[in-house]
Design an enzyme around this catalytic site. Structure first.
Site, PDB file in Angstrom:
ATOM      1  N   HIS A  69       9.331   1.663  -8.195  1.00 34.19           N
ATOM      2  CA  HIS A  69       9.436   2.840  -7.318  1.00 34.19           C
ATOM      3  C   HIS A  69       9.683   2.324  -5.900  1.00 34.19           C
ATOM      4  O   HIS A  69       8.815   1.700  -5.285  1.00 34.19           O
ATOM      5  CB  HIS A  69       8.152   3.677  -7.372  1.00 34.19           C
ATOM      6  N   GLU A  72       7.459   2.242  -2.581  1.00 36.83           N
ATOM      7  CA  GLU A  72       6.150   1.575  -2.604  1.00 36.83           C
ATOM      8  C   GLU A  72       6.299   0.164  -2.042  1.00 36.83           C
ATOM      9  O   GLU A  72       6.163  -0.838  -2.750  1.00 36.83           O
ATOM     10  CB  GLU A  72       5.605   1.608  -4.037  1.00 36.83           C
ATOM     11  N   ARG A 127      12.155   7.370  -4.107  1.00 35.11           N
ATOM     12  CA  ARG A 127      11.380   6.776  -5.212  1.00 35.11           C
ATOM     13  C   ARG A 127      12.248   6.321  -6.382  1.00 35.11           C
ATOM     14  O   ARG A 127      11.978   5.302  -7.017  1.00 35.11           O
ATOM     15  CB  ARG A 127      10.394   7.850  -5.709  1.00 35.11           C
ATOM     16  N   HIS A 196       2.644  -1.236  -8.958  1.00 35.05           N
ATOM     17  CA  HIS A 196       2.944  -0.030  -8.173  1.00 35.05           C
ATOM     18  C   HIS A 196       1.962   0.074  -7.010  1.00 35.05           C
ATOM     19  O   HIS A 196       1.056  -0.731  -6.866  1.00 35.05           O
ATOM     20  CB  HIS A 196       2.762   1.219  -9.048  1.00 35.05           C
ATOM     21  N   GLU A 270      -1.950  -0.227  -9.469  1.00 35.15           N
ATOM     22  CA  GLU A 270      -1.669   0.638  -8.316  1.00 35.15           C
ATOM     23  C   GLU A 270      -2.386  -0.011  -7.132  1.00 35.15           C
ATOM     24  O   GLU A 270      -3.611   0.059  -7.034  1.00 35.15           O
ATOM     25  CB  GLU A 270      -2.200   2.056  -8.538  1.00 35.15           C
TER      26      GLU A 270
END
Lengths: 309, 93
Positions: A69, A72, A127, A196, A270
């Protein structure tokens, strides 16, 4: 040339051109350990690179990708720092040396090159990929809803204008099928770590179903150890669990695809933020984030080395 | 180049599944062009929404009229992006 990676600022964000140029420098600096594999081309024709860290032979491999993405940014920056860390630690850090004596590490730093370039030139909040969707004025597919694992389910969108649009068919995106082709052709990938941001979570299969994976207990225990290792440096707290139970239903994701294709140790990270900045994490947090993530990656990689299958 | 002048990021807290459904309704209102940075998932997890300046009042009224608590996580997205851009430029120099 050696000065290129030595003077490169790891504590700032970089364009794709700067990252690709830095990769050239890394190859020259560590020619016996690092090689670059061209695994494909993005929709707009940019090369897609994976860095292979190998001491020779055809060893089982750990796959790590960052930046699927594009907005990020902390993930691509962490990927760059991690690549340098792996290269510079071999022969110095006994744990990493032991890992590389038994496994290869393959790291894809810019998994969505078109999207990343677009975040630098036009829309910082982009994204998706940049592919055109037939019959729609909206551009791009969410490359983490495009994998052939529960593809097209309600944890993704059929609307091309949505941020979670799954695409026309599984692996429609070159950014996805390049990875799929590489991993299937390799045939000996033992872990897939897809990085991510943000939310501070460690997620594992499944995202598309409430069914528990056959290795659920082991994945949970390893996630717990990994989150503890990460927290030990700066106190950053992660939650962990299956994607569907921890955050929400997500269909067509990379880790689910990996697990269903025999890669037991499949995790999504994440990374930071604490919730103050979201995707605009200040550059001063790049190195602390990368450092704590490194401890987590080492925990997983050591486990993979010690638990061959 | 797309700018984000006056856009805010709101952090909403849904108390229960009914409020999560309301947030999902907001996500489906494409004309508002809100961008869910963290989507509605579970009641104990915050929901972060980037709201374009032009519809800020509309979205805040929507949240308030549905009794959904929220705070402003980022006051002005563009200010942060300008700072980020400046940091990159000075690092490059």
């Amino acid at each position: 040339r050696e000065r290129i990676t030595g003077s490169f600022s790891y504590s700032t964000y970089h364009t794709i051109e700067e990252i690709y140029s830095w990769i050239d420098g890394l190859l020259l600096e560590y020619p016996k350990l690092v090689s670059r594999i061209d695994i494909g081309q993005s929709y707009e024709g940019r090369p897609i690179y994976a860095l292979k860290f190998s001491t020779g032979g055809n060893k089982p491999a750990i796959w790590i990708d960052t930046g699927i993405h594009s907005r990020e940014w902390i993930t691509q920056a962490t990927g760059v720092w991690t690549a340098k860390k792996i290269a510079s630690s071999y022969g110095v850090d006994s744990s990493l040396t032991d890992i590389l004596d038994n496994l290869d590490i393959i790291l894809e730093i810019v998994t969505n090159p078109d999207g990343y370039a677009y975040t630098h030139s036009t829309n910082r909040m982009w994204r998706k990929t940049r592919s055109i969707n037939a019959g729609s004025t909206c551009v791009g597919v969410d490359p983490n809803r495009n994998w052939n694992a529960g593809f097209g389910g309600p944890g993704s969108s059929s609307n091309p204008c949505s941020e979670t649009y799954h695409g026309a068919h599984p692996h429609s995106e070159p950014e996805v099928y390049s990875v799929v082709d590489f991993i299937l052709a390799h045939g000996n990938v033992k872990a897939m770590l897809s990085i991510h941001s943000y939310s501070q979570m460690l997620l594992f299969p499944y995202g598309y179903t409430n069914d528990l994976a056959p290795d659920h207990e082991e994945l949970t225990e390893l996630a717990k150890q990994t989150a503890n290792a990460l927290a030990s440096l700066h106190g950053t707290q992660y939650t962990y669990g299956t994607t569907i139970a921890t955050i929400y239903r997500a269909d067509g994701t990379a880790t689910d695809w990996a697990y269903n294709n025999g890669i037991k140790y499949s995790y999504t990270f994440e990374l930071r933020d604490t919730g103050r900045y979201g995707f605009i994490l200040p550059a001063e947090q790049i190195i602390p984030t990368a450092e704590e993530t490194w401890l987590a990656l080492m925990t997983v990689m050591e486990h993979v080395k010690n638990h061959p299958y | 180049q797309k700018t984000f002048v006056g856009d805010q990021v709101l952090r909403a807290h849904a108390k229960d599944n009914a409020q999560l459904d309301v947030l999902r309704e907001l996500e489906a209102m494409k004309h508002l062009q809100v961008d869910f940075w963290r989507g509605p998932s579970r009641p104990n997890l915050p929901v972060d929404i980037r709201v374009p300046n032009a519809v800020l009042q509309q979205v805040k009224v929507f949240l308030e009229s549905n009794s959904i608590d929220y705070s402003i996580m980022i006051e002005d997205v563009q200010e942060l992006l300008d700072q980020e851009h400046q940091d990159i430029q000075s690092a490059t120099l």
